[in-house]
Enzyme design. Structure first.
Site: not given
Ligand code: 2HA
Ligand code: ZN
Length: 294
Positions: A116, A140, A142, A170, A211
């Site tokens: 990414e 980033h 998940h 909040e 995602h």
């Molecule tokens: O595996 O999260 O979006 C890495 C990630 C790709």
């Molecule tokens: Zn990811």
């Protein structure tokens, strides 16, 4: 100074560990980057390999020319950031055109930055300009509650912002600008990076449907705290939905009162929502109607 002794390295590693402990980084999931200050770079530059090969970023980020970033590696695990830092992340430098990068430290044994990388760098470019250089962290991950909600709520900025604001008082204080939503897209390329960067113009948090989430912030704590808040709020909403939906909630007028006392500017598009239109209110009504007909 050794890279591993620098304060910014310790904070980067701690955040990766915190994300791992939250369960947001199964296997090699998620990625983290930090735009180094000039002092950060000066303190560790003696360790840099300046003979490293330049490689294409896959997009153009002229606003980041000659910047240095800590970044996690593709196929490397957050679980291992503290256990094996030199293999799990590295420091990259962007060239003067903003088209290429080189790995000047870490990512040993053929490691490369996260898949990414285009989204990280395009988001950094947007946020650096927009915040006058204040924002330095792009994260980033998940988180399960956030991902689950993308199967249930309409994939709009309005639905996600309003519903998540309503789940904890909040929330509008922590993300007053709201949350952006990118529909399902193939990850890892320029197209999803472009869509995410567009949303980052308006928000510090952008959800990728089915995602995960991208967040931006000035510090590691602030950025982590933003994801933490959004995922907790998403978890409460899932519980409310599972319990039959809302019977009462924070109203538009309540938000206006909060905005006044907390000196917030809440975008009108998230306030001007007909209460009965809200997704969870609909669920509650349906549940009530079902009871009545019984
Ligand atoms: O595996 O999260 O979006 C890495 C990630 C790709
Ligand atoms: Zn990811």
């Amino acid at each position: 100074m050794r890279v591993l002794d620098a304060e910014c390295t310790k904070k980067f590693m701690q955040m990766a560990e915190d994300g791992w402990e939250q369960g947001w980084h199964e296997r090699n999931g998620g990625n983290l980057s930090y735009r180094m200050t000039m002092d950060d770079v000066a303190s560790v530059a003696e360790n840099f390999d300046l003979t490293a090969k330049w490689r294409p970023i896959g997009t153009s980020v002229p606003g980041l020319a000659r910047e240095h970033f800590f970044i996690t590696g593709t196929g490397r695990y957050f679980q291992n950031v503290v256990r094996d830092p030199e293999h799990s992340f590295g420091i990259i430098e962007v060239d003067e055109t903003g088209e290429n990068y080189r790995i000047v430290w870490g990512l040993l044994d053929g490691g490369r930055p996260t898949s990414e990388l285009p989204t990280h760098l395009m988001n950094h470019e947007v946020k650096k300009a927009q915040t006058n250089g204040a924002h330095r962290v792009i994260y980033h991950c998940h988180p399960a509650n956030v991902i689950a909600l993308t199967f249930v709520l309409p994939l709009t900025d309005e639905a996600f912002t309003r519903e998540l604001w309503e789940m904890m008082t909040e929330c509008p204080v922590i993300f007053p600008d709201g949350i952006g939503v990118v529909p399902w897209m193939v990850p890892g390329g320029r197209a999803i990076a472009v869509e995410s960067a567009k949303k980052m113009q308006s928000y510090n948090a952008v959800i990728w449907a089915m995602h995960g989430i991208f967040c931006s912030g000035a510090t590691f704590d602030e950025t982590f705290g933003l994801v933490h808040t959004i995922d907790k709020s998403a978890g409460i909403l899932l519980k409310v939905l599972a319990a039959g939906g809302k019977r009462q909630t924070i109203t538009t007028q309540d938000f206006r009162d909060l905005a006044k006392d907390f000196h917030l500017t809440l975008p009108e598009k998230f306030l001007d929502v007909k209460e009965e239109k809200s997704e969870t209110a609909k669920t509650a009504k349906t549940a009530k109607a079902a009871k009545v007909t019984k």
